[in-house]
Write a protein that holds these residues in place. Structure first.
Motif, PDB file in Angstrom:
ATOM      1  N   ASP A   6       1.045  -1.100   0.138  1.00 51.57           N
ATOM      2  CA  ASP A   6       0.098   0.083  -0.063  1.00 51.57           C
ATOM      3  C   ASP A   6       0.946   1.350  -0.189  1.00 51.57           C
ATOM      4  O   ASP A   6       1.657   1.353   0.801  1.00 51.57           O
ATOM      5  CB  ASP A   6      -0.913  -0.100   1.460  1.00 51.57           C
ATOM      6  N   MET A   7       0.667   1.859  -1.083  1.00 51.66           N
ATOM      7  CA  MET A   7       1.413   3.321  -1.282  1.00 51.66           C
ATOM      8  C   MET A   7       1.298   4.073  -0.076  1.00 51.66           C
ATOM      9  O   MET A   7       0.177   4.148   0.482  1.00 51.66           O
ATOM     10  CB  MET A   7       1.290   3.844  -2.370  1.00 51.66           C
ATOM     11  N   ASP A 100      -3.651   2.269  -5.234  1.00 49.00           N
ATOM     12  CA  ASP A 100      -2.231   2.467  -4.691  1.00 49.00           C
ATOM     13  C   ASP A 100      -2.006   0.930  -3.856  1.00 49.00           C
ATOM     14  O   ASP A 100      -1.325   0.831  -2.898  1.00 49.00           O
ATOM     15  CB  ASP A 100      -2.246   3.630  -3.715  1.00 49.00           C
TER      16      ASP A 100
HETATM   17 MG    MG Z   1      -2.088   4.108   0.548  1.00 44.68          MG
END
Ligand code: MG
Ligand code: TTP
Length: 386
Positions: A6-7, A100
């Motif tokens: 997860d960015m 993301d």
């Molecule tokens: Mg994120």
């Protein structure tokens, strides 16, 4: 083992990466206008309590030095594709779940890439080297725990939940953190005095099935550390939509048409960028009193032109007979298909089909200009300006 990536503060991090003046500063990506909400905030801004879905006015009060940037979804989508391509080099089993976020099945990669922890480190390094953004990685024996692990240490985290630690993690996992638990389940859980996923396990499976049906069965399985959902690669997008809460409530037709046009264009752009077509168009209207209606209609032929989407959106709007003021307008498309495969060439095209094709050519040309100049709003319909 499954990894969840997860960015970190995705939209805001992209803005900070591309504009050095924003680095280290509290930044929020948000729409314009008085009712705009924060899409995301940089970690510097989060220290002040600024978070996603918060009205910009509240965010400014909490953090007076907050820098608001407008954001560019098409661009984030592009960067997202670059990230997914990097992940695909680690394992053929990549499931992209949002702009993301992705799951990666890394079982069987050990001989080639090292231990699960080392694989996690490599993923982070590779993403940082190639796209200059940080992410958080969670690794666990099952999907839902991998997601929980990636949230445990954010930003730039790398969290591994070993098989033997699973019971201990579940025992203390707050029930609201379990993916799929929403406000409805929470009401039930509060009533039953269930606080952790471990508490769920203490009651028999029959109890949960009776109360929550299928979801009850799944929840009980999760409480035993079992998640049978596999990593499913190539999750196809089922729909594309665009909506905004208006600056002020409106009820005039030209105003509504303008909104429908702007959203149809956004949706059309995303369709064409993903080389997709749609065979269903829908609109969503939320009135000032927060009641909501939606309408949708199927098309005879798959399309990707913004104009066709717009025309249908207007027709759908006309079927809504209400005099109430409108607060939110949205346009969506569904029944998506691969644009290359979707249409056979018709030998005899109707006039209408020919016009649709011409509009597609116009849209595609406008997209190309926008892409070249890095601004999707380089060429817009005059009615969006006046
Ligand atoms: Mg994120
Ligand atoms: P998230 O992964 O939920 O958030 P994030 O990446 O900004 O921050 P975190 O470090 O906590 O993961 O969402 C990804 C992107 O989706 C986010 O950058 C902006 C967008 N988004 C919205 O537009 N509205 C929302 O309400 C949320 C939650 C996200």
């Amino acid at each position: 083992m499954i990894a969840h990536i997860d960015m970190d503060a995705f939209f805001a991090s992209v803005e900070q990466r591309d504009n050095p003046a924003l680095r280290g500063k509290p930044v929020a990506v948000a729409g314009r206008g008085q009712r705009a909400v924060v899409a995301t905030a940089s970690y510097e801004a989060r220290k002040f309590g600024v978070h996603s879905a918060m009205p910009v006015s509240t965010a400014k009060k909490r953090c007076p030095k907050l820098i608001i940037v407008p954001g560019n979804k098409t661009r984030y989508q592009e960067i997202s594709s670059q990230i997914m391509e990097i992940l695909a080099r680690f394992s053929p089993l990549v499931e992209s779940v949002s702009i993301d976020e992705a799951y990666l099945d890394v079982s069987g990669c050990e001989r080639l890439l090292g231990s699960p922890f080392e694989i996690g480190q490599k993923i982070k390094e590779e993403i940082f080297c190639k796209v200059g953004l940080t992410c958080s990685v969670g690794i666990a024996p099952v999907k839902f725990l991998a997601k929980i692990a990636s949230e445990m240490q954010k930003p730039q985290g790398l969290t591994l939940i070993h098989e033997e630690r699973v019971p201990e993690v579940i025992a203390s996992l707050p029930i609201e953190k379990v993916p799929g638990v929403g406000s409805q389940t929470m009401t039930e859980m509060t009533r039953l005095q269930i606080q952790t996923l471990g508490d769920v396990r203490r009651l028999p499976v029959e109890f949960w099935e009776k109360r929550l049906g299928k979801w009850g069965l799944r929840l009980h399985q999760l409480s035993r550390g079992i998640d049978t959902n596999p990593v499913e690669p190539l999750q196809e997008r089922k729909s594309i939509s665009s909506e905004t809460t208006l600056d002020r409530d409106i009820d005039d037709e030209p105003g509504v048409r303008k909104q429908l046009l702007a959203h149809s264009q956004q949706v059309g752009r995303e369709l064409r960028a993903a080389r997709l077509t749609c065979s269903q168009v829908s609109i969503k209207i939320r009135f000032a009193d927060f009641t909501q209606v939606s309408r949708s209609r199927k098309l005879h032929e798959p399309v990707c032109s913004s104009e066709v989407v717009f025309e249908l959106a207007v027709e759908l709007y006309k079927t809504i007979r209400s005099t109430k003021k409108i607060r939110l307008i949205g346009v969506g498309v569904s029944r998506l298909q691969d644009g290359n495969k979707a249409r056979q060439q018709h030998l005899f095209q109707t006039n209408e089909q020919q016009v649709d094709r011409q509009w597609e050519a116009v849209d595609t040309a406008i997209d190309a200009i926008g892409e070249k100049l890095g601004d999707t709003n380089t060429v817009v319909r005059a009615s969006l300006i006046f």
